[in-house]
Each structure stands twice: as structure tokens, then as C-alpha cells.
Write an enzyme that holds these catalytic residues in place. Structure first.
Site, short mmCIF file in Angstrom:
data_model
loop_
_atom_site.label_atom_id
_atom_site.label_comp_id
_atom_site.label_asym_id
_atom_site.label_seq_id
_atom_site.Cartn_x
_atom_site.Cartn_y
_atom_site.Cartn_z
N SER A 27 -7.85 -0.33 12.44
CA SER A 27 -8.63 0.89 12.28
C SER A 27 -9.61 1.10 13.43
CB SER A 27 -9.42 0.78 10.97
OG SER A 27 -10.46 1.73 10.94
N GLU A 55 -12.45 2.01 12.95
CA GLU A 55 -13.73 1.47 12.47
C GLU A 55 -14.06 0.14 13.16
OE1 GLU A 55 -16.26 2.28 9.93
OE2 GLU A 55 -15.48 4.21 10.59
N ARG A 57 -4.91 12.99 1.11
CA ARG A 57 -6.04 12.10 1.37
C ARG A 57 -6.81 11.86 0.07
NH1 ARG A 57 -8.25 8.06 4.35
NH2 ARG A 57 -9.53 8.81 6.09
N LYS A 89 -11.24 -5.83 8.99
CA LYS A 89 -10.10 -5.34 9.79
C LYS A 89 -10.05 -6.05 11.15
CE LYS A 89 -7.84 -2.07 7.47
NZ LYS A 89 -6.42 -2.21 7.10
N GLY A 117 0.82 -1.21 0.00
CA GLY A 117 0.00 0.00 0.00
C GLY A 117 0.85 1.26 0.00
N ILE A 118 2.04 1.18 -0.61
CA ILE A 118 2.97 2.33 -0.60
C ILE A 118 2.43 3.51 -1.40
CG2 ILE A 118 4.36 1.60 -2.61
CD1 ILE A 118 6.85 2.57 -1.01
N ASP A 131 0.23 -7.70 -5.45
CA ASP A 131 -1.14 -7.46 -5.00
C ASP A 131 -1.33 -8.28 -3.73
OD1 ASP A 131 -3.94 -6.56 -6.77
OD2 ASP A 131 -4.17 -7.67 -4.89
N LEU A 167 -0.10 -1.98 4.82
CA LEU A 167 -1.07 -0.89 4.67
C LEU A 167 -2.05 -1.14 3.53
CD1 LEU A 167 1.34 2.21 5.00
CD2 LEU A 167 0.39 0.78 6.79
N TYR A 186 -15.88 -3.67 5.66
CA TYR A 186 -14.50 -3.21 5.87
C TYR A 186 -14.08 -3.42 7.32
CZ TYR A 186 -10.75 0.17 6.79
OH TYR A 186 -9.59 0.77 7.23
P1 NAP Z 1 -5.39 4.54 0.91
O1 NAP Z 1 -4.91 5.92 0.63
O2 NAP Z 1 -6.72 4.10 0.41
O3 NAP Z 1 -4.25 3.54 0.37
C1 NAP Z 1 -4.50 2.16 0.27
C2 NAP Z 1 -3.31 1.51 -0.40
O4 NAP Z 1 -3.58 0.11 -0.55
C3 NAP Z 1 -3.01 2.05 -1.81
O5 NAP Z 1 -1.63 2.03 -2.02
C4 NAP Z 1 -3.70 1.02 -2.69
O6 NAP Z 1 -3.16 0.94 -3.99
C5 NAP Z 1 -3.36 -0.24 -1.92
N1 NAP Z 1 -4.20 -1.37 -2.27
C6 NAP Z 1 -5.54 -1.42 -2.39
N2 NAP Z 1 -5.92 -2.68 -2.75
C7 NAP Z 1 -4.79 -3.40 -2.89
C8 NAP Z 1 -4.52 -4.74 -3.26
N3 NAP Z 1 -5.48 -5.58 -3.60
N4 NAP Z 1 -3.22 -5.16 -3.30
C9 NAP Z 1 -2.22 -4.28 -2.99
N5 NAP Z 1 -2.42 -3.01 -2.64
C10 NAP Z 1 -3.69 -2.57 -2.58
O7 NAP Z 1 -5.40 4.26 2.48
P2 NAP Z 1 -4.60 5.02 3.66
O8 NAP Z 1 -5.47 6.11 4.18
O9 NAP Z 1 -3.22 5.31 3.21
O10 NAP Z 1 -4.59 3.88 4.77
C11 NAP Z 1 -3.52 2.95 4.87
C12 NAP Z 1 -4.00 1.73 5.66
O11 NAP Z 1 -4.42 2.15 6.96
C13 NAP Z 1 -5.19 1.00 5.06
O12 NAP Z 1 -5.06 -0.37 5.40
C14 NAP Z 1 -6.39 1.59 5.79
O13 NAP Z 1 -7.45 0.67 5.79
C15 NAP Z 1 -5.79 1.79 7.17
N6 NAP Z 1 -6.35 2.88 7.98
C16 NAP Z 1 -6.47 4.14 7.48
C17 NAP Z 1 -6.93 5.16 8.30
C18 NAP Z 1 -7.06 6.57 7.81
O14 NAP Z 1 -7.77 7.36 8.46
N7 NAP Z 1 -6.38 6.95 6.73
C19 NAP Z 1 -7.28 4.87 9.62
C20 NAP Z 1 -7.15 3.59 10.09
C21 NAP Z 1 -6.66 2.58 9.27
P3 NAP Z 1 -3.69 1.92 -5.19
O15 NAP Z 1 -2.98 3.23 -4.96
O16 NAP Z 1 -3.26 1.22 -6.41
O17 NAP Z 1 -5.18 2.04 -5.03
O1 G4F Z 2 -14.20 10.08 5.41
P1 G4F Z 2 -14.96 8.83 5.59
O2 G4F Z 2 -15.34 8.07 4.37
O3 G4F Z 2 -14.11 7.94 6.60
P2 G4F Z 2 -14.47 6.70 7.52
O4 G4F Z 2 -15.70 6.00 7.07
O5 G4F Z 2 -14.44 7.16 8.93
O6 G4F Z 2 -13.24 5.71 7.23
C1 G4F Z 2 -11.91 6.21 7.20
O7 G4F Z 2 -11.37 6.18 8.49
C2 G4F Z 2 -11.24 4.86 9.06
C3 G4F Z 2 -10.67 5.04 10.47
O8 G4F Z 2 -11.73 5.22 11.38
C4 G4F Z 2 -10.33 4.05 8.17
F1 G4F Z 2 -10.16 2.80 8.71
C5 G4F Z 2 -10.92 3.94 6.79
O9 G4F Z 2 -10.04 3.22 5.95
C6 G4F Z 2 -11.11 5.35 6.22
O10 G4F Z 2 -9.84 5.92 6.05
O11 G4F Z 2 -16.32 9.12 6.40
C7 G4F Z 2 -16.30 9.80 7.64
C8 G4F Z 2 -17.73 10.13 8.03
C9 G4F Z 2 -18.69 8.94 7.95
O12 G4F Z 2 -19.51 8.92 9.09
C10 G4F Z 2 -19.52 9.22 6.71
O13 G4F Z 2 -20.85 8.69 6.78
O14 G4F Z 2 -18.23 11.11 7.11
C11 G4F Z 2 -19.54 10.73 6.73
N1 G4F Z 2 -19.84 11.33 5.42
C12 G4F Z 2 -20.81 12.25 5.20
N2 G4F Z 2 -20.86 12.55 3.90
C13 G4F Z 2 -19.26 11.04 4.25
C14 G4F Z 2 -19.90 11.81 3.28
N3 G4F Z 2 -18.23 10.22 3.93
C15 G4F Z 2 -17.84 10.16 2.63
N4 G4F Z 2 -16.79 9.36 2.29
N5 G4F Z 2 -18.47 10.88 1.64
C16 G4F Z 2 -19.52 11.72 1.92
O15 G4F Z 2 -20.06 12.35 1.03
#
Ligand code: NAP
Ligand code: G4F
Length: 356
Positions: free
Chosen positions: A142, A144, A200, A169, A17-18, A72, A94, A165
Site C-alpha cells: 500500500s 500508506e 468501495r 504492510k 480477501g476475495i 482466515d 489481498l 496498518y
Molecule cells: P477490503 O474491501 O477491505 O477487503 C479486504 C478483504 O480481506 C475482505 O475480503 C475481507 O473479508 C478480507 N479479510 C479481512 N480480514 C481477514 C482475515 N482475518 N482473514 C481472511 N480475510 C480477511 O479491501 P480492498 O480495498 O479490496 O483491498 C485489498 C487489499 O489491498 C488489502 O490488503 C488492502 O490493505 C490493500 N490495499 C488497498 C488499497 C485500496 O485503495 N483499496 C490500496 C492499497 C492496498 P470480509 O469481506 O469478510 O471482511
Molecule cells: O478513505 P480513507 O480511509 O483511506 P486511506 O486511509 O488513504 O487508506 C486506504 O488507502 C490505502 C492506500 O493508500 C490502503 F492501503 C488502505 O487499505 C485504504 O484502502 O482516508 C483517506 C483520507 C485520510 O487522510 C482520512 O483522514 O480521508 C481522510 N478522511 C477525512 N474524513 C476520512 C474521513 N477518512 C475516512 N475513512 N472517514 C472520514 O470520515
């Protein structure tokens, strides 16, 4: 590890997930600490390495410390081959289909990538370790996973996932705990609350808001369509959070940690903050659209990161207000560039964030 000219060892990290938000910040962080960084990249018909542009260098050049491998998380043979080639000391898992709303539409694929993908990697790591390699693994958990559990949530709070999701996790979390106990592997689960940045993905709510309002400010769009504005999230800055991932793997013993700011805001409070940076009244522009609602919502996340503060010495550096400001400023600059191009007669591709 590889040997440097001066006899010191260069540590090697492998990031799945780099190309994502966190992967790109983590790669920069590890390179700045002298690591050789290997990353798994999916084959795509368009470039998906945009977030790595600043650190990418031609692998033919001498001394390049960033290496990309096609692969992958759903392809176990390629994962094993990459481990053999990269020979990592640390692995950061990641890779994920990380969009909660999309996981309701693509439930089986999400489970394959998030839950079974982690299991595939653990199996590969188990064999890699049995072959005599010492390796430490970070698993991206997460907030979540807490879902409907009441805030504040910490490492002792029982999981109550509310989406495919989140359930995936949770499975990945327990696979990781089981492999740590069964095979004495050094594995840490990071339970990270939402973290955002100018990198993001544009379909997550924070970036959708900062992109949308910046474009509205410059007259490039009229409306912003959103779902549930009452949900509350604990939003931090992604750059702060990747440091916590690394810190977990530097400890004497493997453990699980919550990483969060301890402050929670609703989506409408995020809108207030972003609008005040731009001098806009969002209520004139935002429309609610049920297509963005989830069949089961997570209403209230607020993390208690006392353990990470105490044991890792970690604390967030960027406040909620600073986070919103930096995202708004970045997206205002993107909107300005779009305006300049449009005025010069160029056609600017509409990425359709409001449709997602
Ligand atoms: P992101 O921006 O959606 O990045 C996800 C990465 O995973 C991308 O590099 C994507 O590749 C890769 N990926 C998706 N499907 C894959 C597959 N089948 N095989 C290999 N790689 C794959 O997510 P992020 O926000 O950086 O989050 C990183 C990790 O932390 C994820 O596991 C996410 O669920 C977890 N997380 C995120 C948050 C948050 O708030 N950001 C919070 C808690 C946990 P492509 O670029 O090709 O799509
Ligand atoms: O930005 P979101 O899509 O993030 P969500 O669902 O919290 O998930 C993200 O954070 C998780 C950590 O808690 C990660 F594990 C996960 O991979 C991801 O990075 O939504 C945040 C909130 C939700 O309650 C959603 O219902 O915003 C609300 N929302 C309202 N309108 C929306 C929208 N979310 C999205 N994506 N798009 C909307 O239009």
C-alpha cells in the site's frame, strides 16, 4: 493447472480477501481470462459474499470455475489445507484489516492479519513449493507505507509508516522480499495507491462522500460528518488496478511495482467534484467531527508509476472525474431505491456510515 476437454491447461488462482472490493474485481477479471478461481471466505453470521453475487454459481452445477473455501489469514492450518485443495498456479494475497483509522483501535489484530498473516501464507507457500508445485504470489502492498515521505513516491522512496496498518504492510512487504531472495520464490509486491469504485467499503472517505451526498440530495439525510478534509490522495479506479496485479505475475522475473495515477486531490476537492455532479453545495451539509481524525495522518500521497507503465505496459483508463461520476451515479441509484422502498412503507436499514 487442470486439464480441459481440448487438452489445454486451465490456470488456477487463489485469492485471499476475495469478498473485498479488489478481490471481487480480480475474481471477475481472472474468470474472464479462463482461470479457475478459488477464494478464501471468512465465516460470518451474515452473508459477506455480496460483492461476488454476479459471479457466484452453485458448486453442484457442471463447469463452475469459482470455488469458495472457508478460512482466515490468521489460521495457518486452514491456509495450508486450502493450498492443497486448490492447487493454485497464482496466489493473490489481498486479505487484510484494511481500514487505517480502525488499525489504531485494533492494532494487535491488524498486525496479526496484515503482517503475520502474510508471513503465515509465505510459510505455507514455501512448503507448497518445496513439495514440487510452481506458484507465483502477489502481495497487496500500500501507498500508506510511504506515510510521511514526500511526494512523488516511487519504488525507491523510503517507507515512513504512520499507522499500525501501514507498519504492518511494511513488515509484510519485507517478509515478501526476504522469501523471494531466501527461497527463490516468485513473489511481487504491488504498492498500490488508493483505488476506489462503486464497490468501495462505505467507511472509506470516497464512498462515504458519494453515499452521503446522494442521500442528502434525495432528502434521506441532512448532514455528513467527516474528518481531515486537507489530506491529499492519488485516487484511481479499482478495476484498472486489479489488472496491474495480474500483469506483475505474468512477467519473466518477480519485482515490485508502484501502481498509481500520478494525480493527487484533497478530500475537499473530492467533495467539490461529487457535489458538482449532484448540483449541491457540500459546505452547507458537511460537518467536521474529530472522531474521524487519526493520531498520525498521512498528508500527501502522489504516486510515480513510471516503472509499471514501462515494464508492465500498464496505465489507468478511468480519470478522477470519471471515477467520481460513476460512484455518484451508482449511489444516487441506491438512494432512489431507498426512497421508493420508504414511500412504499418499507423500513430501510440504516447502515450508519456516518457513524464510522
Ligand atoms: P477490503 O474491501 O477491505 O477487503 C479486504 C478483504 O480481506 C475482505 O475480503 C475481507 O473479508 C478480507 N479479510 C479481512 N480480514 C481477514 C482475515 N482475518 N482473514 C481472511 N480475510 C480477511 O479491501 P480492498 O480495498 O479490496 O483491498 C485489498 C487489499 O489491498 C488489502 O490488503 C488492502 O490493505 C490493500 N490495499 C488497498 C488499497 C485500496 O485503495 N483499496 C490500496 C492499497 C492496498 P470480509 O469481506 O469478510 O471482511
Ligand atoms: O478513505 P480513507 O480511509 O483511506 P486511506 O486511509 O488513504 O487508506 C486506504 O488507502 C490505502 C492506500 O493508500 C490502503 F492501503 C488502505 O487499505 C485504504 O484502502 O482516508 C483517506 C483520507 C485520510 O487522510 C482520512 O483522514 O480521508 C481522510 N478522511 C477525512 N474524513 C476520512 C474521513 N477518512 C475516512 N475513512 N472517514 C472520514 O470520515
Amino acid at each position: 493447472m487442470t486439464e480441459q476437454g481440448n487438452g489445454t491447461r486451465v490456470r488456477r488462482a487463489l485469492i485471499t480477501g476475495i469478498t473485498g472490493q479488489d478481490g471481487s474485481f480480480l475474481a471477475e477479471f481472472l474468470l474472464s481470462r479462463g482461470y479457475e478461481v478459488h477464494g478464501i471466505v471468512r465465516r460470518a453470521s451474515t452473508f459477506n459474499t455480496e460483492r461476488l453475487d454476479a459471479i457466484y454459481a452453485d458448486p453442484h452445477n457442471h463447469g463452475v470455475r469459482l470455488r469458495l473455501h472457508y478460512g482466515d489469514i490468521t489460521d495457518g492450518a486452514a491456509l495450508r489445507r486450502t493450498l492443497d485443495q486448490a492447487q493454485p498456479d497464482e496466489i493473490y494475497n489481498l486479505a487484510a484489516q484494511s481500514h487505517v483509522r480502525v488499525s489504531f483501535d485494533q492494532a494487535e489484530y491488524t498486525a496479526d492479519a496484515v503482517a503475520t498473516g502474510t508471513l503465515r501464507l509465505l510459510e505455507a507457500v514455501r512448503d507448497y513449493t518445496a513439495a514440487g508445485h510452481a506458484v507465483r504470489l502477489y502481495q497487496a502492498g500500500s501507498s500508506e507505507m510511504y506515510g510521511a515521505a514526500a511526494p512523488p513516491q516511487n519504488e525507491k522512496t523510503a517507507f515512513y509508516p504512520r499507522s499500525p496498518y501501514a507498519a504492518s504492510k511494511v513488515a509484510a512487504h519485507w517478509y515478501a522480499v526476504n522469501y523471494r531472495e531466501a527461497y527463490k520464490l516468485f513473489i511481487c509486491n504491488g504498492i498500490l495507491f488508493n483505488h476506489e469504485s462503486e464497490r468501495r467499503g462505505e467507511t472509506f472517505v470516497t464512498r462515504k462522500i458519494t453515499r452521503g451526498l446522494a442521500r442528502i440530495k434525495l432528502g434521506l439525510q441532512e448532514k455528513l460528518y467527516l474528518g481531515n478534509l486537507n489530506a491529499r490522495r492519488d485516487w484511481g479506479y479499482a478495476k484498472d488496478y486489479v489488472e496491474a496485479m495480474w500483469l506483475m505475475l505474468q512477467q519473466a522475473e518477480p519485482d515490485d511495482y508502484v501502481v498509481a495515477t500520478g494525480e493527487s486531490h484533497s478530500v475537499s476537492e473530492f467533495l467539490d467534484q461529487a457535489s458538482s455532479c449532484l448540483g449541491l453545495d457540500w459546505k452547507k451539509h458537511v460537518k467536521e467531527d474529530p472522531r474521524y481524525l487519526r493520531p498520525t495522518e498521512v498528508d500527501f500521497l502522489c504516486g510515480d508509476a513510471s516503472k509499471a507503465r514501462m515494464k508492465l505496459g500498464w496505465a489507468p483508463k478511468v480519470s478522477f472525474e470519471q471515477l467520481v461520476k460513476l460512484m455518484v451515479e451508482h449511489d444516487l441509484e441506491l438512494a432512489r431505491q431507498e426512497t421508493t422502498l420508504t414511500k412504499a412503507g418499507h423500513q430501510v436499514a440504516q447502515r450508519g456510515a456516518s457513524q464510522r
